[in-house]
Motif scaffolding. Structure first.
Motif, PDB file in Angstrom:
ATOM      1  N   ASP A  67       0.822  -1.216   0.000  1.00 33.97           N
ATOM      2  CA  ASP A  67       0.000   0.000   0.000  1.00 33.97           C
ATOM      3  C   ASP A  67       0.857   1.268   0.000  1.00 33.97           C
ATOM      4  N   THR A  69       2.538   2.675   2.332  1.00 37.51           N
ATOM      5  CA  THR A  69       2.627   3.416   3.592  1.00 37.51           C
ATOM      6  C   THR A  69       3.996   3.259   4.245  1.00 37.51           C
ATOM      7  N   LYS A  93      -7.345   2.176   1.121  1.00 32.13           N
ATOM      8  CA  LYS A  93      -7.428   0.811   0.599  1.00 32.13           C
ATOM      9  C   LYS A  93      -7.664   0.796  -0.909  1.00 32.13           C
ATOM     10  N   GLN A  98      -2.874   3.408  -3.527  1.00 34.69           N
ATOM     11  CA  GLN A  98      -1.731   2.624  -3.078  1.00 34.69           C
ATOM     12  C   GLN A  98      -0.618   2.651  -4.122  1.00 34.69           C
ATOM     13  N   TRP A 126       3.195  -4.104  -6.371  1.00 35.80           N
ATOM     14  CA  TRP A 126       1.747  -4.150  -6.157  1.00 35.80           C
ATOM     15  C   TRP A 126       1.124  -5.446  -6.668  1.00 35.80           C
TER      16      TRP A 126
END
Length: 208
Positions: A67, A69, A93, A98, A126
């Protein structure tokens, strides 16, 4: 029967047939499980936040990072407070958010000093297409951080390879003048030479 984790990984990647399957298997063989543990330990220490340690395994490592982060927190931690390159980190989400954050990390990592050839593609992470490439980028990032030695790196310096520093030499004015004379003689000896076969900067070379 295949384990649930294997099924999840297969579902995430989608079916592979023929040559593409062979290529994917070769890519997966490059993934280093031991390196995964070292990178996770460094990232958690570097971010200096309460980040949960993921379970071992490539699929879990991917889920932990996908994601964007953790990656954005990582690159921000390599800058002094107030100079972080990524102003806002989202826990969205939504897929496009992301992937956008992964792209922000990659751009920031390149600006920080990671070579373009060491930067993975967003889909590598991803979609889990090449997690070995993700490891390579993180290793390169750690190496740049250790080499900078600016007080922002957290961890043992021996965890990453220190990049060679540019060798700067000082020359006197007399040495510089002698160098200019040599260059002048060399340039004067190129009379009659043509630029045939030469390519401009950034242009592909013609291979016969």
């Amino acid at each position: 029967m295949p384990r649930a984790s294997s099924l999840a990984a297969m579902a995430n990647r989608g079916p592979s047939y023929g040559l593409s399957r062979e290529v994917q298997e070769k890519i997966e063989q490059k993934y280093d499980a031991d390196l995964e543990n070292k990178l996770v330990d460094w990232i958690i220490l570097q971010c200096a936040e309460d980040i949960e340690h993921p379970p071992p395994g490539r699929a879990h490592f991917q889920q932990w990072l996908m994601d964007g982060t953790v990656l954005c927190k990582l690159i921000n931690s390599l800058y002094p407070p107030g100079q972080e390159p990524i102003a806002k980190i989202s826990g969205s989400k939504m897929a496009f958010k992301q992937m956008e954050q992964i792209s922000q990390f990659l751009k920031a990592a390149e600006t920080y000093g990671v070579r373009t050839t060491d930067i993975f593609q967003t889909v590598d992470l991803w979609e889990g297409k090449d997690m070995a490439a993700v490891q390579r980028t993180l290793m390169a990032l750690g190496s740049v951080a250790v080499t900078k030695d600016d007080g922002c790196y957290r961890g043992e310096p021996s965890w990453f390879h220190r990049k060679a520093q540019q060798n700067r030499r000082g020359f006197s004015e007399e040495q510089l003048r002698q160098g200019q004379n040599v260059i002048g003689l060399q340039m004067g000896s190129n009379k009659g030479a043509s630029q045939a076969g030469m390519t401009g900067y950034g242009m592909p070379r013609q291979i016969m």
